[in-house]
Design a protein around this motif. Structure first.
Motif, short mmCIF file in Angstrom:
data_model
loop_
_atom_site.label_atom_id
_atom_site.label_comp_id
_atom_site.label_asym_id
_atom_site.label_seq_id
_atom_site.Cartn_x
_atom_site.Cartn_y
_atom_site.Cartn_z
N PHE A 38 0.82 -0.92 -0.21
CA PHE A 38 0.14 -0.01 -0.06
C PHE A 38 0.69 0.83 -0.31
O PHE A 38 0.03 2.63 0.61
CB PHE A 38 -1.27 -0.30 1.45
CG PHE A 38 -2.35 -1.45 1.35
CD1 PHE A 38 -3.12 -0.73 0.45
CD2 PHE A 38 -1.81 -2.34 1.33
CE1 PHE A 38 -3.70 -1.83 0.62
CE2 PHE A 38 -2.50 -3.25 1.53
CZ PHE A 38 -3.73 -3.81 0.50
N LYS A 45 -9.05 7.01 -1.69
CA LYS A 45 -9.65 6.63 -2.75
C LYS A 45 -9.67 5.03 -2.30
O LYS A 45 -10.90 4.77 -2.42
CB LYS A 45 -9.48 7.01 -3.65
CG LYS A 45 -9.30 6.63 -4.79
CD LYS A 45 -9.02 6.83 -6.47
CE LYS A 45 -10.14 6.27 -7.27
NZ LYS A 45 -9.04 5.10 -8.60
N GLN A 50 -13.29 0.62 -1.76
CA GLN A 50 -13.69 -0.96 -0.86
C GLN A 50 -15.21 -0.98 -0.16
O GLN A 50 -15.55 -1.53 -0.06
CB GLN A 50 -12.88 -0.68 0.41
CG GLN A 50 -12.43 -2.26 0.83
CD GLN A 50 -12.15 -3.53 0.12
OE1 GLN A 50 -13.11 -3.51 -0.42
NE2 GLN A 50 -11.24 -3.59 -0.37
N GLY A 66 -15.75 1.75 -9.66
CA GLY A 66 -13.75 1.75 -9.21
C GLY A 66 -13.45 0.80 -10.71
O GLY A 66 -14.33 -0.02 -11.53
N SER A 67 -12.44 0.92 -10.31
CA SER A 67 -11.55 0.64 -12.00
C SER A 67 -11.58 -1.53 -11.43
O SER A 67 -12.54 -1.55 -10.75
CB SER A 67 -10.49 -0.06 -11.13
OG SER A 67 -10.21 1.70 -11.30
N HIS A 73 -4.96 -4.92 -8.98
CA HIS A 73 -4.00 -5.74 -8.26
C HIS A 73 -3.46 -6.43 -9.42
O HIS A 73 -2.48 -6.64 -9.41
CB HIS A 73 -5.16 -6.54 -7.62
CG HIS A 73 -6.27 -6.22 -6.56
ND1 HIS A 73 -7.64 -5.55 -7.03
CD2 HIS A 73 -6.20 -5.75 -5.63
CE1 HIS A 73 -8.17 -5.27 -5.97
NE2 HIS A 73 -7.26 -5.53 -5.19
N ASN A 82 -0.97 -14.37 0.82
CA ASN A 82 -0.84 -12.38 1.19
C ASN A 82 -2.11 -11.80 1.23
O ASN A 82 -3.20 -11.67 2.01
CB ASN A 82 -0.27 -11.01 -0.27
CG ASN A 82 0.71 -11.57 0.28
OD1 ASN A 82 1.48 -11.58 -1.42
ND2 ASN A 82 1.75 -11.08 0.32
N PHE A 86 -4.84 -10.79 4.50
CA PHE A 86 -5.83 -10.02 4.22
C PHE A 86 -6.63 -10.35 4.61
O PHE A 86 -7.68 -9.24 5.54
CB PHE A 86 -6.13 -9.73 2.57
CG PHE A 86 -6.65 -7.90 1.84
CD1 PHE A 86 -6.12 -6.57 2.12
CD2 PHE A 86 -7.99 -8.24 2.29
CE1 PHE A 86 -6.37 -5.91 1.72
CE2 PHE A 86 -7.59 -7.61 1.12
CZ PHE A 86 -7.56 -5.85 1.48
N LEU A 111 -16.92 -12.31 -0.88
CA LEU A 111 -15.37 -12.12 -1.13
C LEU A 111 -14.69 -12.64 -1.68
O LEU A 111 -13.70 -12.47 -2.93
CB LEU A 111 -14.24 -11.89 -0.16
CG LEU A 111 -14.84 -10.65 0.63
CD1 LEU A 111 -14.23 -9.43 1.61
CD2 LEU A 111 -14.99 -9.23 -0.50
N ILE A 118 -7.45 -11.12 -7.95
CA ILE A 118 -6.47 -10.24 -7.10
C ILE A 118 -5.58 -11.02 -7.53
O ILE A 118 -4.38 -10.99 -7.01
CB ILE A 118 -7.27 -10.73 -5.95
CG1 ILE A 118 -8.50 -9.74 -6.21
CG2 ILE A 118 -6.47 -9.21 -5.18
CD1 ILE A 118 -9.18 -9.32 -4.76
C1 HEM Z 1 -10.92 -9.26 -1.07
C2 HEM Z 1 -9.66 -9.31 -1.72
C3 HEM Z 1 -9.95 -7.35 -2.17
C4 HEM Z 1 -10.28 -6.94 -2.20
C5 HEM Z 1 -12.32 -6.70 -2.11
C6 HEM Z 1 -9.98 -5.50 -2.41
C7 HEM Z 1 -10.50 -4.36 -3.54
C8 HEM Z 1 -10.48 -3.00 -3.81
C9 HEM Z 1 -10.41 -2.32 -4.16
C10 HEM Z 1 -12.09 -1.86 -4.65
C11 HEM Z 1 -9.80 -1.16 -4.69
C12 HEM Z 1 -9.99 0.13 -5.24
C13 HEM Z 1 -9.75 0.09 -6.80
C14 HEM Z 1 -9.63 0.96 -7.68
O1 HEM Z 1 -9.22 2.15 -6.68
O2 HEM Z 1 -10.78 1.84 -8.99
C15 HEM Z 1 -8.35 -2.23 -4.50
C16 HEM Z 1 -7.28 -1.22 -5.00
C17 HEM Z 1 -6.37 -1.15 -4.00
N1 HEM Z 1 -5.96 -3.04 -3.25
FE1 HEM Z 1 -7.16 -4.74 -3.22
N2 HEM Z 1 -8.81 -5.61 -2.86
C18 HEM Z 1 -8.50 -6.90 -2.23
C19 HEM Z 1 -7.64 -7.92 -1.77
C20 HEM Z 1 -6.17 -6.94 -1.64
C21 HEM Z 1 -5.20 -7.65 -1.17
C22 HEM Z 1 -4.86 -8.73 -0.71
C23 HEM Z 1 -4.04 -6.73 -1.85
C24 HEM Z 1 -2.22 -6.29 -1.07
C25 HEM Z 1 -2.05 -7.44 -0.11
C26 HEM Z 1 -4.42 -5.12 -2.08
C27 HEM Z 1 -4.25 -4.49 -2.61
C28 HEM Z 1 -4.91 -3.38 -3.40
C29 HEM Z 1 -3.77 -2.14 -3.59
C30 HEM Z 1 -2.84 -1.58 -3.43
C31 HEM Z 1 -4.82 -1.27 -4.27
C32 HEM Z 1 -4.62 0.23 -4.67
C33 HEM Z 1 -3.71 0.09 -5.79
C34 HEM Z 1 -3.57 1.11 -6.98
O3 HEM Z 1 -4.02 2.27 -6.03
O4 HEM Z 1 -2.62 1.40 -8.11
N3 HEM Z 1 -5.99 -5.66 -2.42
N4 HEM Z 1 -8.91 -2.96 -4.04
#
Ligand code: HEM
Length: 127
Positions: A38, A45, A50, A66-67, A73, A82, A86, A111, A118
């Motif tokens: 992160f 955002k 989320q 969102g995207s 991911h 990972n 989470f 999820l 992811i």
């Molecule tokens: C149930 C699992 C997960 C869900 C539902 C989820 C959902 C989301 C959503 C809705 C976004 C925003 C997309 C947007 O900006 O439009 C996002 C971004 C992101 N997620 Fe997840 N996520 C999940 C698991 C994870 C895991 C396991 C990680 C890391 C270990 C992660 C890391 C990130 C990061 C770093 C972003 C920001 C990406 C960026 O800004 O370029 N996510 N996620």
């Protein structure tokens, strides 16, 4: 007649989601294994997105704008380990809400259907 409530409603609906997400990412960012993912993220955002995603996934009257989840991911190289860590933090955060243990598992199941979008294949060690 009793109406079956959605998981979204059981958690407390639109009023409860932002604080659940806030608590959840509080736990994620304290985890040394997950925190580095992160480092470059816009957390404001991300939390907003989320809230939308989780609300929609749990049956709330919300449209996720969102995207696409795979696109958000794919560059991150997230392993299955990972991913599981989470969702364990989400499970722990849900303990503050009046859900049964089964309902907490149901949230995670909702999820898990997205896990393939992811997790990046080939990142986990091959046994
Ligand atoms: C149930 C699992 C997960 C869900 C539902 C989820 C959902 C989301 C959503 C809705 C976004 C925003 C997309 C947007 O900006 O439009 C996002 C971004 C992101 N997620 Fe997840 N996520 C999940 C698991 C994870 C895991 C396991 C990680 C890391 C270990 C992660 C890391 C990130 C990061 C770093 C972003 C920001 C990406 C960026 O800004 O370029 N996510 N996620």
């Amino acid at each position: 007649m009793t109406q079956v409530q959605s998981l979204f409603e059981r958690i407390g609906g639109a009023d409860a989601m932002p604080s659940l997400v806030e608590q959840f990412y509080g736990r994620v960012l304290k985890d040394p294994e997950l925190k580095p993912f992160f480092a470059d993220a816009n957390m404001e955002k991300l939390k907003r997105m989320q809230v939308e995603f989780l609300s929609a996934a749990l049956g709330g009257p919300v449209h996720y704008e969102g995207s696409p989840i795979r696109r958000a991911h794919s560059h991150l190289k997230i392993s299955l380990a990972n991913y599981q860590r989470f969702t364990q933090h989400l499970f722990a955060a849900l303990a503050d809400y009046k859900l049964s243990e089964q309902e907490c598992y149901d949230v995670i199941f909702r999820l898990d259907v997205h896990a393939n979008d992811i997790v990046t294949k080939g990142v986990d060690p091959v046994p």
